[in-house]
Design a protein around this motif. Structure first.
Motif, short mmCIF file in Angstrom:
data_model
loop_
_atom_site.label_atom_id
_atom_site.label_comp_id
_atom_site.label_asym_id
_atom_site.label_seq_id
_atom_site.Cartn_x
_atom_site.Cartn_y
_atom_site.Cartn_z
N TRP A 1 0.83 -1.21 0.00
CA TRP A 1 0.00 0.00 0.00
C TRP A 1 0.87 1.26 0.00
O TRP A 1 0.59 2.22 -0.72
N ALA B 1 -8.31 -0.39 8.27
CA ALA B 1 -8.24 -1.78 7.83
C ALA B 1 -7.74 -2.62 8.99
O ALA B 1 -7.10 -2.12 9.92
N VAL C 1 -11.38 -1.86 5.10
CA VAL C 1 -11.10 -3.21 4.59
C VAL C 1 -11.06 -4.14 5.80
O VAL C 1 -10.22 -3.98 6.70
N LEU D 1 -10.56 -7.89 6.97
CA LEU D 1 -10.00 -9.16 6.54
C LEU D 1 -10.22 -10.22 7.61
O LEU D 1 -9.81 -10.05 8.76
N ILE E 1 -13.20 -9.34 3.29
CA ILE E 1 -12.44 -10.41 2.65
C ILE E 1 -12.47 -11.64 3.56
O ILE E 1 -12.15 -11.55 4.75
N ILE F 1 -5.04 -10.13 -3.25
CA ILE F 1 -5.51 -9.28 -2.15
C ILE F 1 -4.88 -7.89 -2.23
O ILE F 1 -5.55 -6.87 -2.05
N THR G 1 -7.47 -4.83 -2.87
CA THR G 1 -7.63 -3.84 -1.79
C THR G 1 -7.18 -2.46 -2.24
O THR G 1 -7.83 -1.45 -1.92
N TYR H 1 -9.87 -1.13 -4.52
CA TYR H 1 -11.07 -0.78 -3.77
C TYR H 1 -10.89 0.53 -3.02
O TYR H 1 -11.76 1.42 -3.06
#
Length: 315
Positions: free
Chosen positions: A72, A139, A176, A178, A214, A276, A280, A283
């Motif tokens: 990221w 997240a 997010v 997970l 997820i 992933i 992510t 998104y």
């Protein structure tokens, strides 16, 4: 490389760039019993950088989840990772009076970070003045997914007060989640009901902030009698704009998001991790209003793949 991995890798996104990472950054936290230790990873260049505050799973720390945090940050986000009190690095005794409310202190850690963004920004050389405070996402993985969910509107039945308070934070614009826990009550195993009281009564009806959930379809935890579908509850039981990525064959570490070493996962799968990463990223860029092309392409790639690694749906 499979067709699915190639498609996921071709999702439009800014190219990876150099990252500056600083740890530990210490924030004073009166009433917490210990200062808050934080890791910050940021692009070395660029301006108006969106922010992700990431909550680790039970027992982990700011040092975990490199496959997500590094990716990221290399693609334009400032990633801030606190070490919560349940981390093995903190050595909090099981009989510590803070333990029953660890779920709350985790959410407070995340909010404390947002309250102190100026201090955190100043702690990273060259980062000053480069954050976009209007684009902040939360997240988290496992217990961290619940922590991030609380900031999005999830309400947890406090085992001490037996009340479910609103601890959502309007500064968070997307999330997010997970491998995040589902309903409580009869859905819990006796072990979870006895040892994890923060799972007893979650209320998803107020989780209105846009989020990507997820879940792995082989993630059969000792927490629920329902099996892997339990981890899709944050999608099915919450209102508003949500998306669900179900990963085929994935267990709780979802192929290896918790770290770079094979010993950190039971289902090591680099292709799944790559998927992933890209989904992510696409998104969050979509949900935070940066651009939509990557998200559209990611959905199309999974829907049209002959051998997909997962299924993506939205409501």
């Amino acid at each position: 490389m499979t067709a699915t991995q190639a498609a996921a890798t071709n999702v439009p996104a800014p190219g990876p760039g150099p990252v500056v990472s600083v740890k530990p950054v210490t924030l004073e936290a009166p009433g917490r019993g210990a200062d808050l230790q934080v890791r910050i990873s940021a692009p070395a260049t660029g301006s108006e950088l969106p922010v992700i505050v990431f909550s680790h799973g039970f027992g982990s720390s700011m040092n975990g989840y490199g496959p997500l945090a590094d990716f990221w940050a290399a693609h334009g986000f400032v990633v801030i990772q606190p070490t919560h009190l349940d981390s093995r690095t903190v050595h909090l005794p099981q009989d510590d009076p803070r333990t029953p409310r660890i779920w709350r202190s985790r959410a407070q850690d995340m909010q404390h970070i947002l309250d102190r963004l100026d201090l955190l920004e100043a702690a990273v050389p060259g980062l000053g003045g480069r954050l976009d405070r209007s684009r902040i996402a939360a997240a988290g993985h496992s217990f961290g997914g619940q922590t991030a969910g609380i900031l999005l509107g999830l309400r947890v039945l406090d085992p001490v007060t037996e009340k479910a308070e609103d601890l959502s934070d309007s500064r968070i614009k997307a999330g997010v989640l997970l491998a995040t826990a589902g309903r409580g009550g009869a859905d819990l195993t006796p072990f979870a009901a006895e040892n994890l009281p923060w799972l007893k009564g979650p209320d998803f009806t107020h989780l209105t902030t846009p989020a990507l959930v997820i879940a792995g379809d082989h993630d059969d935890l000792q927490m629920s009698v329902r099996g892997p579908e339990w981890l899709t509850d944050p999608y099915h039981l919450s209102p508003g704009r949500k998306s669900l990525l179900t990963l085929f064959g994935a267990e709780h570490s979802l192929g290896g998001i918790t770290g770079y070493e094979a010993r950190e996962t039971t289902d090591e799968n680099p292709e799944r991790v790559a998927l992933i990463q890209r989904v992510t990223l696409a998104y969050l860029r979509h949900a935070l209003g940066i651009e939509d092309a990557g998200w559209t392409t990611a959905q199309k790639a999974l829907a049209e793949s002959i051998t997909p690694l997962g299924r993506l749906e939205s409501k």
